[in-house]
Scaffold this motif. Structure first.
Motif, PDB file in Angstrom:
ATOM      1  N   LEU A 177       0.736  -1.227  -0.104  1.00 45.52           N
ATOM      2  CA  LEU A 177       0.040  -0.103   0.022  1.00 45.52           C
ATOM      3  C   LEU A 177       1.016   1.217   0.209  1.00 45.52           C
ATOM      4  N   HIS A 178       1.963   1.402   0.753  1.00 42.79           N
ATOM      5  CA  HIS A 178       2.823   2.287   1.033  1.00 42.79           C
ATOM      6  C   HIS A 178       3.465   2.805  -0.765  1.00 42.79           C
TER       7      HIS A 178
ATOM      8  N   LEU B 262       2.303   1.656  -3.434  1.00 43.01           N
ATOM      9  CA  LEU B 262       1.151   2.093  -4.382  1.00 43.01           C
ATOM     10  C   LEU B 262       0.722   3.838  -4.034  1.00 43.01           C
ATOM     11  N   ALA B 263       0.796   4.079  -2.844  1.00 45.08           N
ATOM     12  CA  ALA B 263       0.402   5.288  -2.407  1.00 45.08           C
ATOM     13  C   ALA B 263       1.829   6.316  -3.085  1.00 45.08           C
TER      14      ALA B 263
ATOM     15  N   LEU C  91       1.362   6.776  -6.709  1.00 42.94           N
ATOM     16  CA  LEU C  91       0.223   7.589  -6.919  1.00 42.94           C
ATOM     17  C   LEU C  91       0.634   8.969  -6.852  1.00 42.94           C
ATOM     18  N   GLN C  92       1.451   9.394  -5.984  1.00 40.50           N
ATOM     19  CA  GLN C  92       1.797  10.740  -5.445  1.00 40.50           C
ATOM     20  C   GLN C  92       2.725  11.247  -6.480  1.00 40.50           C
TER      21      GLN C  92
ATOM     22  N   ILE D 279      -1.389  12.359  -8.036  1.00 41.13           N
ATOM     23  CA  ILE D 279      -2.429  11.777  -7.436  1.00 41.13           C
ATOM     24  C   ILE D 279      -2.433  11.924  -5.946  1.00 41.13           C
ATOM     25  N   PRO D 280      -2.989  12.470  -5.374  1.00 40.06           N
ATOM     26  CA  PRO D 280      -3.084  12.613  -3.801  1.00 40.06           C
ATOM     27  C   PRO D 280      -3.245  11.307  -3.299  1.00 40.06           C
ATOM     28  N   ALA D 281      -2.443  10.543  -2.369  1.00 36.94           N
ATOM     29  CA  ALA D 281      -2.920   9.243  -1.918  1.00 36.94           C
ATOM     30  C   ALA D 281      -2.222   9.434  -0.498  1.00 36.94           C
ATOM     31  N   LYS D 282      -2.909   8.619   0.302  1.00 38.04           N
ATOM     32  CA  LYS D 282      -2.498   8.361   1.825  1.00 38.04           C
ATOM     33  C   LYS D 282      -2.773   7.005   2.289  1.00 38.04           C
ATOM     34  N   VAL D 283      -1.829   6.424   2.990  1.00 37.26           N
ATOM     35  CA  VAL D 283      -2.249   5.030   3.689  1.00 37.26           C
ATOM     36  C   VAL D 283      -2.595   5.299   5.096  1.00 37.26           C
ATOM     37  N   THR D 284      -3.745   4.816   5.484  1.00 39.69           N
ATOM     38  CA  THR D 284      -4.243   5.095   6.950  1.00 39.69           C
ATOM     39  C   THR D 284      -4.120   3.789   7.461  1.00 39.69           C
TER      40      THR D 284
END
Length: 161
Positions: free
Chosen positions: A3-4, A6-7, A10-11, A15-20
């Motif tokens: 996920l990190h 991928l984020a 995207l960034q 593309i704004p992306a954040k892993v929660t």
């Protein structure tokens, strides 16, 4: 790790992306913002500036967001205590003409069923009934949304026969 990765990709692409680490908490905080704003604009039938001109607005704002915080807790999600004060500060800083898409759609003459009324306000009313939790601000906002929608439907040339 995936996920990190991928984020980051995207960034890098803009593309704004954040892993929660807690999607339920993040979702409830976002819902609290969107739902409380929509409820307040319907309750006072106007944008942020009109809401803030009401004598008791801060109390109503706190109660409204408090209902969402309480519902999240019933659903097993604890929104941090600072959220309410942060929300009040945010609401105080909104430009006077700020409205949500829900309120704008109702004022623009869309039929209530063609708006987010059920998804945003009706959801809180239903959750309250199911949980046995009182949500009077949302109940009143839901009623007001119905009224605003009925009053404006067709007034902008959108009524179909």
């Amino acid at each position: 790790p995936l996920l990190h990765e991928l984020a980051a990709l995207l960034q890098k692409s803009g593309i704004p992306a954040k892993v929660t680490h807690d999607i339920r908490l993040d979702s409830w905080e976002k819902y609290a913002l969107m739902a409380a704003n929509s409820a307040l604009f319907c309750l006072f039938d106007g944008p942020a500036g009109k809401v803030r001109r009401q004598k008791n607005y801060r109390q109503v704002v706190a109660e409204t967001v408090g209902e969402v915080i309480a519902m999240a807790k019933v659903q097993g999600v604890i929104i941090p205590p600072a959220y309410k004060e942060d929300y009040l500060r945010l609401f105080d800083s909104l430009p006077d003409d700020t409205v949500t898409s829900l309120y704008r759609d109702l004022k623009d003459g869309k039929k209530v069923e063609d708006t987010e009324t059920e998804i945003i306000l009706g959801r809180m009313v239903d959750l309250g009934k199911k949980a046995g939790l009182s949500v009077p601000c949302f109940e009143k906002a839901y009623e007001m949304a119905q009224s605003i929608g009925k009053r404006n439907w067709g007034s902008h040339g959108m009524k179909h026969t």
